[in-house]
Write an enzyme that holds these catalytic residues in place. Sequence first.
Site, PDB file in Angstrom:
ATOM      1  N   ASP A  24     -13.112   7.048  -2.208  1.00  0.00           N
ATOM      2  CA  ASP A  24     -13.565   5.574  -2.293  1.00  0.00           C
ATOM      3  C   ASP A  24     -14.842   5.904  -3.106  1.00  0.00           C
ATOM      4  OD1 ASP A  24     -14.105   2.663  -0.439  1.00  0.00           O
ATOM      5  OD2 ASP A  24     -14.793   3.249  -2.227  1.00  0.00           O
ATOM      6  N   ASP A 118     -10.943   1.155  -7.410  1.00  0.00           N
ATOM      7  CA  ASP A 118     -12.026   2.184  -7.088  1.00  0.00           C
ATOM      8  C   ASP A 118     -11.697   3.020  -5.951  1.00  0.00           C
ATOM      9  OD1 ASP A 118     -14.910   1.406  -5.278  1.00  0.00           O
ATOM     10  OD2 ASP A 118     -12.729   0.688  -5.167  1.00  0.00           O
ATOM     11  N   GLU A 119     -10.399   3.043  -5.479  1.00  0.00           N
ATOM     12  CA  GLU A 119     -10.043   3.919  -4.194  1.00  0.00           C
ATOM     13  C   GLU A 119      -8.686   4.261  -4.233  1.00  0.00           C
ATOM     14  OE1 GLU A 119     -10.330   0.090  -1.532  1.00  0.00           O
ATOM     15  OE2 GLU A 119      -9.787   2.112  -0.317  1.00  0.00           O
TER      16      GLU A 119
HETATM   17 MG   LIG Z   1     -15.548   1.870  -3.296  1.00  0.00          MG
END
Ligand SMILES: [Mg+2]
Length: 425
Positions: A24, A118-119
């Site tokens: 993450d 974003d992960e």
């Molecule tokens: Mg993040």
Amino acid sequence: MSRKDLGARLVGGDDAGATILHVDMDAFFVAVELLERPELVGRPVVVGGAGGRGVVSSASYEARAFGVRSAMPMARALQLCPHAVVLPGRMERYRRASAEVMAVFADFTPLVEPLSIDEAFLDVSGATRLFGSPAEIARRIRAEVHARTGLTCSVGAASTKFVAKLASGKCKPNGMLVVPDAETVPFLHALPVGALWGVGETTERKLRSRGVSTVHELAHTPEHVLERLLGRAMAERLADLAWGRDAREVVVERREKSVSHEQTFEVDVTSHAELEREVRAQADAVGARLRRAGLVASTVAVKLRWANFETVTRQERLERPSSTGLVLFRAAARLLAELHSEGRPVRLIGVRADGLSPAGDATAVTLWDEGGDDDWEAAEQTVDAATARFGRDALRPASLLGRRERRDRGTGLSERPNRPSQGVD
Ligand SMILES: [Mg+2]
């Protein structure tokens, strides 16, 4: 590493069986902005819409120290942290950074499941001979992401997706936490019951009312008691999670279930023509995203939120599956006409494409082939090429000229696909 490296923590001192990683990025949107604004490093920075109905999409850790959180109204954030620097969001720029990060992951394993911009989950069980133990791989991925993008990420490693995601959340920012298979249950049982997926405030209150406040207590609560409290499905699922039972695999290709765009207006809109223009722009954006993903949709839905927050959705099946903005627009405009009469104030409007299938999929083709739409589809693919080359504003339907100003003044990054406008942690 720029930010203090929290380093790696291995529960129980080893990493046996911890071959599922959850990676993450830390304060992603803000971190990308700081790459180009180094003078703001160390200051409270917030990305989001500055307008009256603006929402926080991402906040730096310095801003979080004041209680600023993503998805919070910007007005509230500025109350908590008046000296915060507010930056408008740049989705295109974040998508580029995201692609760079995902490329690093793909260098270590082909089993990468992006969860959001974003992960991602990574299965590294097949990569250990090449890159070392799971902890070593996690360490290398963090170093490689930083070296290639300048950004930091937090990594959780475990034997299940559920625990890997919990672990990455526990070592943020810029950290790493490895939970070997043998330590899964002790790790989980030490956590508050609220850490379990699906336990929201109401469920937590219910559980606490029965003296269940830790995962340990939940795991040791007889199932019939849990069933009476939460219902069978929920009781079974929480009992499984509490004992670390989560058989879900890392799915490489996540087929999007739907693609949508929605817009919260700065000021309620009453004009039907203006709403239709918005629907046109959203249908075009949805079409472009479908084409980029190589998908077509068989159903279109329109969502309206009235001034009193009541929300209505109406959907229609297309004559044949399509990713052409014009086709999606025509259907959406029909639905809008059914829902909205001139003068009624609208707070939010959205267009969603459902029933997705790969473009060119034989099963997607229905009864008859209409030439007109194909010509238009070809035209829109030309638009895609121009957009890719010259940017989003290079080409767009004449009917949308003059629309842009109002939208930008709106809520910044409220165009997050598939999700209500929430932030990125
Ligand atoms: Mg993040």
